[in-house]
Enzyme design. Structure first.
Site, mmCIF file in Angstrom:
data_model
loop_
_atom_site.group_PDB
_atom_site.id
_atom_site.type_symbol
_atom_site.label_atom_id
_atom_site.label_comp_id
_atom_site.label_asym_id
_atom_site.label_seq_id
_atom_site.Cartn_x
_atom_site.Cartn_y
_atom_site.Cartn_z
ATOM 1 N N SER A 1 50.341 -7.941 -94.012
ATOM 2 C CA SER A 1 49.440 -7.634 -95.116
ATOM 3 C C SER A 1 49.036 -8.919 -95.836
ATOM 4 O O SER A 1 49.794 -9.893 -95.850
ATOM 5 C CB SER A 1 50.115 -6.670 -96.099
ATOM 6 N N ASP A 2 47.857 -8.895 -96.413
ATOM 7 C CA ASP A 2 47.407 -10.041 -97.195
ATOM 8 C C ASP A 2 46.462 -9.551 -98.291
ATOM 9 O O ASP A 2 45.798 -8.517 -98.135
ATOM 10 C CB ASP A 2 46.691 -11.072 -96.324
#
Length: 204
Positions: free
Chosen positions: A76-77
């Site tokens: 995730s970012d």
């Protein structure tokens, strides 16, 4: 079939949010170069970072012979974008106070967009989503900006702030996923996990 999940992140916020979904996982931070390519759209950029984090951990597990059919990695970012004088500025983690001050000046009194990408990869398939949330900040004084920097909270935060912390008082309005702004959209992440579990069950 038992499913082994790895989280490609050292973020305590993402770990806490994933735990809240009631899943068991192992934390395996990913080491990638987080640099936007010239002309790369913000949505494509954040999606690529999430994908590359997951793939990096996939590579580590494969090299260590820890990868199995029922294994998956979640990457995730999060980035922040804001329109300033007709130009879309992509805000990541502040490099220093001057950089942070510039970002807060851009966010002050404006509505910005928080983009959080989630990518789940396994040998059974890969699934991804980008969640967009609009956040409106009140007008911030120079003193408020300096005081917030002094808390130390902005250092590892995309856009230079953590909505779950002291910066929550700056938020006038939010439209979208609060948890995505914190670092991991819960509903969307749960849907990806469901797709993975379904794929795993189909090979039993």
């Amino acid at each position: 079939m038992n499913c082994d999940l790895y989280l490609a992140s050292a973020s305590p916020r993402r770990q806490e949010l994933l735990q809240s979904l009631g899943v068991t996982f192992t934390t395996q931070p990913a080491d990638i170069i987080e640099e936007r390519s010239e002309g790369e759209a913000a949505t494509d950029y954040v999606a690529r970072l999430a994908r590359e984090k997951a793939q990096a951990v996939y590579g580590i597990l494969s090299a260590q012979n820890r990868w199995q059919t029922n294994t998956a990695v979640l990457g995730s970012d999060t980035i922040v974008t804001v329109l300033v004088d007709g130009v879309c500025q992509v805000l990541e983690k502040p490099r220093d106070f001057a950089h942070f001050q510039q970002m807060m000046t851009w966010l002050s009194g404006r509505t910005h967009e928080v983009l959080t990408a989630v990518h789940l990869c396994s040998t059974l398939g890969s699934w991804s989503v980008v969640v967009k949330t609009a956040v409106t900040f009140a007008e911030l004084s120079e003193q408020e900006i300096a005081d917030y920097w002094a808390t130390g909270e902005p250092l590892d935060k995309a856009g230079g702030y953590g909505i779950q912390g002291a910066a929550g008082k700056f938020v006038q309005h939010l439209a979208g996923s609060y948890f995505a702004v914190v670092g991991l959209p819960l509903y969307e992440t749960e849907q990806l996990l469901k797709q993975w579990r379904l794929a795993a069950n189909n090979v039993e």
